[in-house]
Design an enzyme around this catalytic site. Structure first.
Site, PDB file in Angstrom:
ATOM      1  N   GLU A 117      40.332  40.584  38.890  1.00  0.00           N
ATOM      2  CA  GLU A 117      40.915  41.467  37.875  1.00  0.00           C
ATOM      3  C   GLU A 117      41.460  40.583  36.766  1.00  0.00           C
ATOM      4  O   GLU A 117      42.306  39.719  37.012  1.00  0.00           O
ATOM      5  CB  GLU A 117      42.046  42.317  38.462  1.00  0.00           C
ATOM      6  CG  GLU A 117      41.551  43.451  39.336  1.00  0.00           C
ATOM      7  CD  GLU A 117      42.658  44.386  39.818  1.00  0.00           C
ATOM      8  OE1 GLU A 117      42.321  45.372  40.487  1.00  0.00           O
ATOM      9  OE2 GLU A 117      43.846  44.126  39.534  1.00  0.00           O
ATOM     10  N   ASP A 170      54.028  46.674  33.414  1.00  0.00           N
ATOM     11  CA  ASP A 170      54.168  45.355  34.025  1.00  0.00           C
ATOM     12  C   ASP A 170      55.607  44.873  34.014  1.00  0.00           C
ATOM     13  O   ASP A 170      56.365  45.160  33.102  1.00  0.00           O
ATOM     14  CB  ASP A 170      53.272  44.353  33.283  1.00  0.00           C
ATOM     15  CG  ASP A 170      51.806  44.653  33.503  1.00  0.00           C
ATOM     16  OD1 ASP A 170      51.411  44.706  34.673  1.00  0.00           O
ATOM     17  OD2 ASP A 170      51.070  44.856  32.531  1.00  0.00           O
TER      18      ASP A 170
END
EC number: 4.2.1.20
Length: 267
Positions: A49, A60
């Site tokens: 990824e 995040d």
């Protein structure tokens, strides 16, 4: 058969689980990324990824936000990330690569031009964290036409009805976010994960990758007992941050963590 499906099929035949590392492309500098991708495969990664840097990465935690900042300091663009995948593909045609990021950079390029460029580069899937399946109706056919799997997130709070929808809308695999909150947070409750994964399996036909909270070989092994794939991000990005001034040390630092995870998962 697409590369991601083939990967999970092969692993299933070997009775092994997918190790799926996440790193931000261009962190700490652009030249690091392609050699790091190869090093991760050598250390046992099955799917990569690759984070597309974005200026407002709201899902995040601080570790990956800082990684985005480092990558953006060198103006790492979506096209740069695609160029990295293309170079990686010159010597690796087997390992699936998923671009993970936010919808905005894709919209800026335009769905069709992004999908075509991603296909040409050798990208296999796209995970846009701020694109729910209900809003993906316009994007999905475009990605599909270019052979790109659309991967969606399932959270601990996702309803059964919605899991079914995600299972139908997505392809490649589902990414189960094992903790509430942002990436890099809190500790993992493996029993809770096992129970949720079982529920998801009954509602969706795709392989299940579990991420968030996997920090070491022990947690990777525990999750691999219940899921089809183990996604590790913040633990690797931490190593990149610690070695940002000595980029030559990054491959060994990240590879060391992945090798230990791979070994534990295969036991």
């Amino acid at each position: 058969m697409r590369r991601i499906e083939r990967c999970f099929q092969r692993l299933d035949g070997e009775n092994r689980k997918a190790l799926i590392p996440f790193v931000t492309a261009g962190d700490p500098v652009k030249d690091v990324t392609v050699p790091l991708m190869h090093a991760m495969v050598d250390a046992g990664a099955d799917i990569i990824e690759l984070g597309v840097p974005f200026s407002d990465p709201m899902a995040d935690g601080p570790v990956i936000q800082l990684a985005c900042e480092r990558a953006l300091q060198h103006n790492t663009s979506t096209r740069d990330v695609l160029a990295m995948v293309k170079i990686f593909r010159e010597t690796n045609t087997q390992t699936p690569v998923v671009l993970m990021g936010y919808l905005n950079p894709v919209e800026v390029m335009g769905y069709e031009s992004f999908a075509k460029a991603a296909e040409d580069a050798g990208v296999d899937g796209v995970l846009l964290v701020d694109l729910p399946p209900e809003e993906a109706l316009e994007v999905r056919p475009v990605m599909d036409a270019h052979g790109l799997d659309m991967i969606f997130l399932v959270a601990p709070t996702t309803s059964d009805t919605r899991i079914k929808l995600i299972g139908e809308a997505g392809s490649g695999y589902l990414y189960y976010v094992s903790l509430k909150g942002v990436t890099g947070s809190a500790t993992l409750n493996v029993e809770e994960v096992a129970s949720r994964v079982e529920t998801i399996r009954n509602l969706a036909q795709l392989p299940i990758g579990v991420g968030f909270g996997i920090k070491d070989a022990e947690s990777a092994q525990a999750v691999s007992r219940v899921a089809d794939g183990v996604v590790v991000g913040s633990a690797l990005v931490n190593q990149i941050a610690e070695n940002k001034n000595t980029p030559d040390a990054i491959n060994d630092a990240v590879g060391g963590i992945l090798s230990a995870m791979r070994k534990a998962m295969d036991q």
